[in-house]
Enzyme design. Structure first.
Site, PDB file in Angstrom:
ATOM      1  N   HIS A  82       0.903  -1.041   0.114  1.00  0.00           N
ATOM      2  CA  HIS A  82       0.045   0.085   0.033  1.00  0.00           C
ATOM      3  C   HIS A  82       0.797   1.246   0.041  1.00  0.00           C
ATOM      4  O   HIS A  82       1.987   1.408   0.500  1.00  0.00           O
ATOM      5  CB  HIS A  82      -0.830  -0.072   1.388  1.00  0.00           C
ATOM      6  CG  HIS A  82      -1.779   0.968   1.165  1.00  0.00           C
ATOM      7  ND1 HIS A  82      -1.700   2.304   1.745  1.00  0.00           N
ATOM      8  CD2 HIS A  82      -3.418   0.937   1.274  1.00  0.00           C
ATOM      9  CE1 HIS A  82      -2.932   2.976   1.765  1.00  0.00           C
ATOM     10  NE2 HIS A  82      -3.748   2.191   1.411  1.00  0.00           N
TER      11      HIS A  82
ATOM     12  N   ASP B  98       2.790  -4.517   8.012  1.00  0.00           N
ATOM     13  CA  ASP B  98       1.687  -3.941   8.002  1.00  0.00           C
ATOM     14  C   ASP B  98       0.449  -4.818   8.308  1.00  0.00           C
ATOM     15  O   ASP B  98       0.264  -5.833   7.370  1.00  0.00           O
ATOM     16  CB  ASP B  98       1.602  -3.317   6.657  1.00  0.00           C
ATOM     17  CG  ASP B  98       0.192  -2.505   6.054  1.00  0.00           C
ATOM     18  OD1 ASP B  98      -0.731  -2.796   6.996  1.00  0.00           O
ATOM     19  OD2 ASP B  98       0.174  -1.810   5.280  1.00  0.00           O
TER      20      ASP B  98
ATOM     21  N   GLN C 160      -4.414  -5.426   6.914  1.00  0.00           N
ATOM     22  CA  GLN C 160      -5.827  -6.568   6.308  1.00  0.00           C
ATOM     23  C   GLN C 160      -5.630  -7.843   7.235  1.00  0.00           C
ATOM     24  O   GLN C 160      -6.503  -8.578   7.127  1.00  0.00           O
ATOM     25  CB  GLN C 160      -5.364  -6.747   4.836  1.00  0.00           C
ATOM     26  CG  GLN C 160      -5.375  -5.637   4.059  1.00  0.00           C
ATOM     27  CD  GLN C 160      -6.906  -4.983   3.899  1.00  0.00           C
ATOM     28  OE1 GLN C 160      -8.022  -5.625   4.153  1.00  0.00           O
ATOM     29  NE2 GLN C 160      -7.254  -3.661   3.673  1.00  0.00           N
TER      30      GLN C 160
ATOM     31  N   LYS D 228     -10.950  -1.366  10.414  1.00  0.00           N
ATOM     32  CA  LYS D 228     -10.935  -2.716   9.375  1.00  0.00           C
ATOM     33  C   LYS D 228     -11.079  -3.783  10.427  1.00  0.00           C
ATOM     34  O   LYS D 228     -11.279  -4.865  10.015  1.00  0.00           O
ATOM     35  CB  LYS D 228      -9.768  -2.790   8.848  1.00  0.00           C
ATOM     36  CG  LYS D 228      -9.319  -1.725   7.769  1.00  0.00           C
ATOM     37  CD  LYS D 228      -8.012  -1.963   7.065  1.00  0.00           C
ATOM     38  CE  LYS D 228      -7.698  -0.750   6.224  1.00  0.00           C
ATOM     39  NZ  LYS D 228      -8.466  -0.305   5.088  1.00  0.00           N
TER      40      LYS D 228
ATOM     41  N   CYS E 109      -4.832   2.162  -3.791  1.00  0.00           N
ATOM     42  CA  CYS E 109      -3.259   2.619  -3.339  1.00  0.00           C
ATOM     43  C   CYS E 109      -2.294   1.774  -3.451  1.00  0.00           C
ATOM     44  O   CYS E 109      -1.480   1.663  -2.498  1.00  0.00           O
ATOM     45  CB  CYS E 109      -3.813   2.952  -1.813  1.00  0.00           C
ATOM     46  SG  CYS E 109      -4.756   4.713  -1.515  1.00  0.00           S
TER      47      CYS E 109
END
Length: 404
Positions: free
Chosen positions: A121, A198, A201, A224, A362
């Site tokens: 991203h 990261d 997700q 999220k 993104c």
């Protein structure tokens, strides 16, 4: 719990869009919120709205207790060793920027190398580009194969004694690929590089154990994981956080201020300057508790069933190509349709009450790698149903017919 009963806990799912029942397949961008999260927000503002940590009155103490209870829940959610390792941020993006601007500025020197992947991203690309430009360091990229998987041999060949940081996404927001994070981390540590993951997700889909994973930093966002927007968590190993410089200056992150010198607060408050996002942080606890009570294994089983069902249905549509066919995926499918722009598909699906995400998500470098401007992305959550997938397939057939 039956999906129909679960859906009733999400008020927004009962609304209509353009006269059609809402079908919400944009969960990778942000998930919808259960009533318990909404109630936690309103309860704070209705019953104990006050600033935290420095007040001695009842409301301030109640707010502080609720705020810090979220820190404890977040610690358990990712199995951090200590609450001191849990820093509240505005989200994954701020967490990554915090590391870049503190650990990065302190430790990256001219000629040093930072490794990211080809599926990152923009939030996990741009901060490192800025740092590399400032420090005359080198940014290297792990390539991605045609299935949307990291080329691990190529990654290991990039590693050297110049590598100081590896920052990679756990789960691709564009492809759904689950990366082999343990292998990534182990290889990086062999050359004494630090690793940031990261988890924007992955936190909602996968079991996260930062101690077992042995990452140095891990970031995720509240919105999220069925929580509010504007709040997130950055995990960092305690020994690293203690030696890193401060990120922002202001109230709470200090112990004592004079015009001659300031001494900084202990962890984690050293990195939480100013009045924080109190209400949303408190409501994040309700979201994490909701996931725990529902059970990630139950959520994952349902989402995997939806992914399998949707993938088979989509593959049967003439002219449709799925982008990202990794062996390990979460409940997300990205696709393109021959001679039809993704945005046109998104608009016409919206006219049928179906919310999908279209564009580059993104991840412009990743789209360039596949030679496409963007995709149509349908991402599934615990409250989605096969009937909604059927609605998507019907909607796509109508859309293709209209645009052909």
């Amino acid at each position: 719990m039956a999906i129909s009963d679960l859906r009733q806990q999400f008020p927004i799912l009962s609304r209509t869009v353009k006269g059609k029942p809402l079908v919400y397949f944009d969960n990778a961008a942000t998930s919808q919120k259960p009533q318990v999260v909404i109630d936690a927000l309103t309860h704070y503002y209705t019953h104990y709205n006050a600033n935290i940590h420095r007040g001695i009155h009842t409301l301030a103490e109640e707010a502080t207790m609720a705020y810090e209870a979220t820190r404890h829940t977040a610690q358990e959610f990712i199995n951090a060793a200590s609450e001191e390792e849990i820093i509240f941020t505005r989200g994954t993006t701020e967490g990554i920027n915090l590391v870049a601007n503190t650990w990065g500025r302190q430790n990256i020197m001219p000629g040093d190398e930072i490794i990211i992947s080809g599926m990152e991203h923009h939030s996990n690309i741009v901060p490192w580009q800025i740092l590399c430009e400032e420090k005359a360091a080198v940014l290297k990229v792990i390539p991605v194969n045609d299935n949307g998987e990291l080329l691990m041999d190529a990654y290991k060949a990039l590693l050297s004694n110049k590598t100081k940081l590896v920052s990679v996404v756990h789960v691709s927001n564009s492809l759904g690929t689950v990366n082999p994070i343990k292998e990534v981390i182990e290889a990086a540590h062999q050359v004494n590089a630090k690793v940031l993951i990261d988890g924007a997700q992955s936190a909602v889909h996968l079991d996260i154990d930062v101690q077992e994973m042995d990452c140095d930093f891990f970031a995720f966002s509240g919105h999220k994981v069925y929580g509010p927007t504007g709040v997130g968590v950055l995990y960092g190993k305690k020994d690293l956080l203690q030696t890193m410089p401060v990120f922002q200056g202001g109230g709470e992150m200090i112990k004592e201020v004079t015009f001659q010198k300031t001494t900084y607060n202990d962890l984690p408050y050293k990195y939480e300057a100013g009045t924080p996002n109190i209400a949303d942080t408190i409501a994040l606890k309700a979201a994490l508790d909701f996931i725990k009570e529902t059970g990630k294994s139950n959520i994952r089983a349902h989402e995997e069933e939806l992914l399998t069902y949707a993938t088979a249905q989509l593959q049967a549509i003439p002219g449709l190509t799925i982008i990202g066919n990794a062996k390990e995926k979460v409940s997300l499918v990205s696709f393109i349709i021959k001679n039809i722009h993704p945005q046109d598909v998104g608009v016409l699906l919206d006219n049928q009450g179906i919310a999908v995400r279209t564009g580059h998500h993104c991840t412009q470098p990743l789209m360039a790698r596949f030679g496409i401007p963007g995709t149509i992305r349908a991402s599934f959550a615990l409250y989605n149903q096969k009937e909604e997938v059927d609605a998507l397939i019907t909607g796509l057939h109508k859309t293709i017919k209209m645009l052909s």
